[in-house]
Scaffold this active site. Structure first.
Site, mmCIF file in Angstrom:
data_model
loop_
_atom_site.group_PDB
_atom_site.id
_atom_site.type_symbol
_atom_site.label_atom_id
_atom_site.label_comp_id
_atom_site.label_asym_id
_atom_site.label_seq_id
_atom_site.Cartn_x
_atom_site.Cartn_y
_atom_site.Cartn_z
ATOM 1 N N LYS A 135 0.833 -1.199 0.046
ATOM 2 C CA LYS A 135 0.058 -0.013 0.097
ATOM 3 C C LYS A 135 0.967 1.073 0.041
ATOM 4 O O LYS A 135 1.768 1.331 0.769
ATOM 5 C CB LYS A 135 -0.676 -0.054 1.293
ATOM 6 C CG LYS A 135 -1.722 1.113 1.353
ATOM 7 C CD LYS A 135 -3.095 1.228 2.350
ATOM 8 C CE LYS A 135 -3.425 2.504 2.406
ATOM 9 N NZ LYS A 135 -4.575 2.385 3.812
ATOM 10 N N LYS B 122 -2.073 -1.238 -3.981
ATOM 11 C CA LYS B 122 -3.036 -0.304 -3.885
ATOM 12 C C LYS B 122 -2.150 1.138 -3.838
ATOM 13 O O LYS B 122 -1.220 1.020 -3.105
ATOM 14 C CB LYS B 122 -3.693 -0.261 -2.396
ATOM 15 C CG LYS B 122 -4.573 0.839 -2.137
ATOM 16 C CD LYS B 122 -5.078 0.766 -0.864
ATOM 17 C CE LYS B 122 -6.052 1.880 -0.658
ATOM 18 N NZ LYS B 122 -6.562 1.870 0.822
HETATM 19 C C1 PBG Z 1 -7.155 3.605 5.477
HETATM 20 C C2 PBG Z 1 -7.446 3.118 4.175
HETATM 21 C C3 PBG Z 1 -7.483 4.234 3.119
HETATM 22 C C4 PBG Z 1 -7.955 3.625 2.028
HETATM 23 C C5 PBG Z 1 -8.487 2.485 2.339
HETATM 24 N N1 PBG Z 1 -8.203 2.150 3.767
HETATM 25 C C6 PBG Z 1 -6.765 5.639 3.078
HETATM 26 C C7 PBG Z 1 -5.331 5.804 3.685
HETATM 27 O O1 PBG Z 1 -4.838 5.130 3.772
HETATM 28 O O2 PBG Z 1 -5.472 7.041 3.819
HETATM 29 C C8 PBG Z 1 -8.320 4.392 0.616
HETATM 30 C C9 PBG Z 1 -9.158 3.908 -0.229
HETATM 31 C C10 PBG Z 1 -9.250 4.789 -1.528
HETATM 32 O O3 PBG Z 1 -8.888 5.964 -1.864
HETATM 33 O O4 PBG Z 1 -10.335 4.333 -2.123
HETATM 34 N N2 PBG Z 1 -6.714 2.666 6.329
#
Ligand code: PBG
Length: 336
Positions: free
Chosen positions: A202, A260
């Protein structure tokens, strides 16, 4: 007109593109409704369908409205949803305490979905940011995200989700050791068949902006200085590091692994899919959704063609599970 080259040209790749029928035979990648996960935002209350400005077509739903939505999703043949809670500010604190409330929004929503629609898989998000007054995925101590203290809370949160009926736990927090911590606590509590889909690679991405607006979960400034998630989410410049994360997650017992965002990281999806012996997922995130929607609204892109091209590319790169806010639209396009 004289033809000059025919005898010198035994290879003609255009033959396999010449008709719809032959293109169907030659197609290498198939996007199916089976690949889709629909992310949904939930809020406390009744009769709420609150539009998210930065994500046209997406809403914060109260549980009663969520259940109608979930039935439509199930009828379209989409196998799974991923739930994300928008928590009231008054319930947020530095420890994310509300995430362990058995009577909280999240457990209630999971239970409601599983009893209304048992065949639909529920994937839950494990991370503290929706619950944290600091807007971070872990507990902040003196300006530092405390990895190991956070693990205990994440593992408890995962058990609460499993007890509420979650089928798949998806830790998105990027703390080291979370897969192992969660697996251990789930097994101890008897949830041996609840799977873990780890957000393995991520990235610290600009493309989560609209999601943070949806949940009001952006990282807060500390003593007036803005903070970010770069000490736990990955540097967009790194690909090799994703393989290190992959091997750790597999050792720790991840059942599926995720990359992601998706489109800017197709190379990473591909590397993981070559290396991984478990299914690879990709999250086509909020910013990726909003960009396409904005261009479509301006009349600059054809929505169906643009979305199918993007999601087919994610599939081609090697993901067999695709989290996308376009899931319902894709499912209906694939039907017609
Ligand atoms: C947070 C989380 C995020 C997303 C999914 N879980 C945002 C972040 O890490 O700030 C993002 C998903 C998206 O942008 O569609 N744990």
């Amino acid at each position: 007109m004289e033809t000059t080259f025919p005898f010198l040209m035994p290879k003609r790749p255009r033959r396999l593109r010449a008709s719809k029928g032959i293109r169907r035979l030659a197609r290498e990648t198939r996007l199916s409704v089976d690949n889709l996960v629909a992310p949904l935002f939930i809020v406390d209350g009744k009769g709420i369908k609150d539009p998210i400005d930065a994500m046209p077509g997406q809403y914060r739903l109260s549980i009663d409205v969520l259940l109608q939505e979930v039935n439509e999703i199930y009828d379209l043949g989409i196998p799974a949803i991923a739930l994300f809670p928008a928590i009231e500010d008054s319930l947020k604190d530095p420890y994310g305490t509300e995430c362990l409330n058995e009577k909280g929004l999240y457990p209630k929503a999971i239970q409601a979905v599983k009893s209304a629609c048992p065949g639909l898989l529920v994937i839950t998000d494990v991370a503290l940011d929706p619950y944290s007054s600091d807007g971070h995925d872990g507990i902040v101590d003196g300006g530092v995200i405390d990895n190991d203290t956070t693990l205990a809370v994440l593992a408890k949160m995962a058990v609460l989700h499993a007890e509420s009926g979650a089928d798949i736990i998806a830790p998105s927090d990027m703390m080291d050791g979370r897969v192992m911590a969660i697996r251990e606590r789930l097994d101890e509590a008897g949830h041996i068949n609840v799977a873990i889909l780890s957000y393995t690679a991520k990235y610290a991405s600009a493309y989560y902006g609209p999601f943070r607006e949806a949940l009001d979960s952006a990282p807060k400034a500390l003593d007036g200085v803005p903070t970010d998630k770069k000490t736990y989410q990955m540097d967009p410049a790194n690909g090799e590091e994703a393989l290190r994360e992959l091997h750790i997650d597999l050792e720790e017992g991840a059942d599926m692994v995720m990359v992601k965002p998706a489109i800017n990281y197709l190379d990473v999806i591909h590397r993981l899919s070559m290396e991984s012996d478990v299914p690879v997922a990709a999250y086509h995130v909020s910013g990726e959704y909003s960009m396409i929607k904005a261009a479509v609204q301006a009349g600059w892109l054809d929505e169906k063609a643009a979305v199918l091209e993007a999601t087919t590319a994610i599939r081609r790169a090697g993901a067999s599970v695709i989290f996308t806010y376009f899931a319902k639209q894709i499912a209906s396009w694939l039907k017609s």
